[in-house]
Design an enzyme around this catalytic site. Structure first.
Site, PDB file in Angstrom:
ATOM      1  N   TYR A  77       0.705  -1.296  -0.121  1.00  0.00           N
ATOM      2  CA  TYR A  77      -0.042  -0.040   0.052  1.00  0.00           C
ATOM      3  C   TYR A  77       0.790   1.107  -0.046  1.00  0.00           C
ATOM      4  O   TYR A  77       0.492   2.331   0.350  1.00  0.00           O
ATOM      5  CB  TYR A  77      -0.972  -0.009   1.101  1.00  0.00           C
ATOM      6  N   ASP A  91      -1.406 -11.193   8.906  1.00  0.00           N
ATOM      7  CA  ASP A  91      -0.503 -12.335   8.319  1.00  0.00           C
ATOM      8  C   ASP A  91       1.093 -12.219   8.675  1.00  0.00           C
ATOM      9  O   ASP A  91       1.636 -13.262   8.743  1.00  0.00           O
ATOM     10  CB  ASP A  91      -0.495 -12.309   6.831  1.00  0.00           C
ATOM     11  N   HIS A 129       4.873  -5.959  -4.539  1.00  0.00           N
ATOM     12  CA  HIS A 129       3.512  -6.161  -4.667  1.00  0.00           C
ATOM     13  C   HIS A 129       2.372  -4.920  -4.532  1.00  0.00           C
ATOM     14  O   HIS A 129       2.912  -3.962  -3.727  1.00  0.00           O
ATOM     15  CB  HIS A 129       3.114  -7.358  -3.693  1.00  0.00           C
ATOM     16  N   TYR A 139     -11.292  -1.362   0.364  1.00  0.00           N
ATOM     17  CA  TYR A 139     -11.267  -0.859   1.685  1.00  0.00           C
ATOM     18  C   TYR A 139      -9.995  -0.293   2.027  1.00  0.00           C
ATOM     19  O   TYR A 139      -9.737   0.422   3.145  1.00  0.00           O
ATOM     20  CB  TYR A 139     -11.505  -1.978   2.605  1.00  0.00           C
ATOM     21  N   ARG A 140      -8.901   0.000   1.220  1.00  0.00           N
ATOM     22  CA  ARG A 140      -7.604   0.239   1.381  1.00  0.00           C
ATOM     23  C   ARG A 140      -6.817   0.216   0.136  1.00  0.00           C
ATOM     24  O   ARG A 140      -7.194  -0.367  -0.701  1.00  0.00           O
ATOM     25  CB  ARG A 140      -7.054  -0.693   2.284  1.00  0.00           C
TER      26      ARG A 140
HETATM   27  C1  EUG Z   1      -3.688  -9.255   2.991  1.00  0.00           C
HETATM   28  C2  EUG Z   1      -4.886  -9.086   3.604  1.00  0.00           C
HETATM   29  C3  EUG Z   1      -5.202  -8.168   3.683  1.00  0.00           C
HETATM   30  C4  EUG Z   1      -4.580  -6.882   2.945  1.00  0.00           C
HETATM   31  C5  EUG Z   1      -3.285  -7.301   2.483  1.00  0.00           C
HETATM   32  C6  EUG Z   1      -2.926  -8.424   2.316  1.00  0.00           C
HETATM   33  C7  EUG Z   1      -3.071 -10.986   2.978  1.00  0.00           C
HETATM   34  C8  EUG Z   1      -2.273 -11.161   2.014  1.00  0.00           C
HETATM   35  C9  EUG Z   1      -7.290  -8.660   4.599  1.00  0.00           C
HETATM   36  O1  EUG Z   1      -6.315  -7.686   4.423  1.00  0.00           O
HETATM   37  O2  EUG Z   1      -5.007  -5.728   3.047  1.00  0.00           O
HETATM   38  C10 EUG Z   1      -2.139 -12.829   1.921  1.00  0.00           C
END
Ligand code: EUG
Length: 614
Positions: A146, A208, A455, A536-537
């Site tokens: 992001y 994560d 990414h 959402y973001r």
């Molecule tokens: C993930 C989950 C997110 C996000 C960016 C990455 C997980 C990646 C639920 O939000 O905003 C595997």
């Protein structure tokens, strides 16, 4: 590269952003995989020199920096005029987006300042108002995918809050709450529970990866995987430094919720988020209206047992039927956590190897190739994998697990994978740890899918309905096919909605691929918006585009946000452009990114006469 050839990853004892000692071996391994995939030097000389922000001359900027050194201490101000270092997840940059979708010198800071206290933050805000220099606060700066730590406006001065302001101010073992500063990571908070012997009693909710700031992730409305997965919903109380100057020319600090009580606010600050009067916390999340210096957070009691489970589903077309089964189970809390439904390809990529190990074609990896390789893994051939967890004592879990099993098996070809067949290093166990509050470091491995792996995420929210999942899946598939990029979706199912997360993995050295990745994401955002889905973001480069999709009733929401911005930050110094909210000085000067640009800058900023005060 052999792990022994690389410098060791700093541990939490050495740096606030370090790795817990228990995970050092994983960091060493992950680092060697990342550096194996790098084709360019990690340290790059700046081609364009010091990135001076628009609206100020270089000499005026440098003398302002000298003044900042006097205010905060020369050793706590770093000019960014020579080289930038990309590093990797655990040793990340705080000067620029180390996963650049444009040139590395676009989303870049001119300097980094390291405040040691709220008083320092106030001095920095006052300084920025005096010199009209844009400032961009970060907590830890690991918002990777992001924009990471990077500012939206080129040459902003980054306030790295986390380096010195990283104290766990309180852990309340009776009330199950904590109070933290911006530099506290999920790793650090978990280690502190272990150190105090509280980890068996109370859990944190971790994303994560555990290296993010608890404050930063929550303010960005991040997600974790226990029943407390909605971090924003679980916070209680903020302390905020406001961006404007009051009538005396001073900077204000306020506390929200019960923290605003004149006497004894600490008693209830973390127990009750609302206090009295309008609930203001919301305007400080995903915004540029204040600098959060403290935040309260709830902790989850150990539920008395837990048990992960994993089901695989044979066909891509099973998606809609499965989502229809998931919805009522999730809403009724039979499915208790933010579970992930992942595509099979992601189960391959998360092993951390380059895609060329599996496929050398330049088109997206064909389905039969994905299936062939999955067949050779412990998971076996499948299209989708569901990771969930059941909480509580065995007999309680049994009740829920039986219902889930019966429902999931309505889909032909559904398989439950026996955890006892999973080796210790299988990805299944990282989901198990995360869903029980223990932060891990496995997730970043899929960035190695491409060389110089970077990414950006497509993150739309939808109802939990088969039709919505199909719509999003179809548009993502179409745009990935056009872009020639592998599609790796994961559905994260909240209580009434799901976040689809599609991480587009690209090679930051491949200019053509970067263009395709940008177009792929822009197209998906537009396609989704046309069907009524919103992000959402999003990444810095896409904030204007996403903000524009929230246009109901003549952009009423943006007009309101602009009004707040003009009132609270009349000089427009705090994180201009963040989440598409531009201060007056920047508006209508071409700062908004629509796609295809090579510069992230607009045509100057308007002068401010007389230094506005609130
Ligand atoms: C993930 C989950 C997110 C996000 C960016 C990455 C997980 C990646 C639920 O939000 O905003 C595997």
């Amino acid at each position: 590269m052999a792990p022994s050839e690389l410098p060791a990853t700093p541990t939490l004892d050495a740096a606030h952003s370090g790795i817990p000692a228990r995970l050092l071996h994983k960091a060493t391994h992950a680092k060697s995989l990342v550096y194996d995939g790098k084709t360019v030097a990690d340290t790059v000389t700046l081609q364009r020199g010091l990135p001076v922000p628009q609206g100020i001359s270089k000499s005026a900027f440098l003398s302002a920096i000298d003044e900042l050194r006097t205010l905060i201490g020369a050793e706590h101000v770093q000019l960014n005029d020579k080289q930038i270092k990309n590093g990797w997840y655990m040793e990340h940059s705080n000067t620029h987006d180390m996963m650049p979708i444009f040139s590395s010198e676009e989303f870049i800071a001119s300097a980094v300042v390291y405040p040691g206290s709220v008083e320092d933050v106030k001095l920095i805000v006052k300084w920025a108002n005096k010199h009209l220099i844009p400032i961009f606060p970060i907590s830890v700066g690991r918002n990777l995918g992001y924009g990471g730590s990077a500012p939206r406006v080129r040459g902003s001065v980054t306030i790295d809050l986390g380096r010195w302001m990283n104290k766990i101010l309180d852990i309340n073992p009776d009330g199950f709450t904590c109070l933290v500063e911006p530099g506290v990571t999920f790793y650090a908070l978990h280690e502190e529970l272990v150190k105090r012997g509280l980890d068996d009693k109370m859990w944190i909710d971790t994303p994560d990866l555990g290296g993010g700031s608890v404050v930063g992730n929550t303010l960005d409305r991040g997600v974790g995987y226990t029943p407390y997965g909605d971090h924003w919903a679980c916070h209680s109380g903020l302390e905020v430094v406001l961006p404007g100057l009051d009538s005396n020319g001073d900077v204000s600090v306020m506390r929200t919720g019960m923290g605003a009580l004149g006497v004894g606010g600490e008693n209830t600050w973390q127990c009750f988020p609302y206090g009295f009067g309008p609930y203001n916390d919301g305007i400080f999340s995903q915004s540029n209206l204040g600098i959060v210096t403290k935040m309260g957070m709830t902790l989850m009691p150990n539920p008395g047992g837990f048990e992960s489970y994993m089901y695989t589903f044979a066909k891509e077309e099973d998606l809609a039927a499965l989502i229809e089964i998931i919805r009522p189970l999730r809403i009724s809390m039979i499915l208790e956590n933010v579970a992930q439904l992942r595509h099979g390809l992601q189960m391959l990529s998360v092993k951390g190897h380059p895609r060329t190990k599996y496929y050398t074609g330049s088109d997206p990896m064909p389905d039969d190739v994905v299936r062939k390789h999955l067949r050779e893994t412990n998971i076996g051939e499948c299209a989708w994998v569901y990771f969930g967890m059941s909480y509580g004592p065995a007999h309680i879990r049994r009740y829920k697990l039986d219902i889930i099993d019966k429902e999931f098996r309505r889909i032909p070809g559904c398989r439950k994978v026996d955890p006892s067949t999973m080796p210790d290093d299988e990805y299944f166990w990282t989901r198990d740890r995360i869903a029980s509050g223990t932060p891990d470091l496995e997730e970043l491995k899929w960035v190695n899918w491409m060389p110089n792996g970077s990414h950006i995420a497509f993150s739309p929210v939808s109802p939990i309905r088969g039709k919505d999942a199909e719509n999003l899946w179809a548009l993502a598939k179409k745009r990935h096919a056009e872009a020639g990029i592998d599609l790796m979706p994961a559905f994260c199912v909240g209580l009434r909605e799901m976040h689809l997360i599609v991480e587009i993995v690209f090679d930051s050295e491949d200019e053509a691929m970067k263009k395709r990745a940008e177009k792929c994401l822009r197209d998906m955002i537009d396609d989704a918006a046309a069907l009524g889905y919103g992000e959402y973001r999003t990444h810095l480069a896409f904030m204007d585009q996403v903000a524009r999709t929230y246009s109901w009733n003549g952009n009423a929401l943006m007009k309101f946000n602009n009004q707040l911005k003009d009132t609270l930050d009349p000089n427009g110094i705090l994180a201009p452009g963040r989440c598409g909210i531009w201060p007056k000085r920047y508006r209508n000067r071409g700062w908004e990114l629509k796609g295809g640009e090579t510069s992230t800058e607009g045509n100057g900023v308007a002068p401010v006469s007389g230094g506005s005060r609130i």
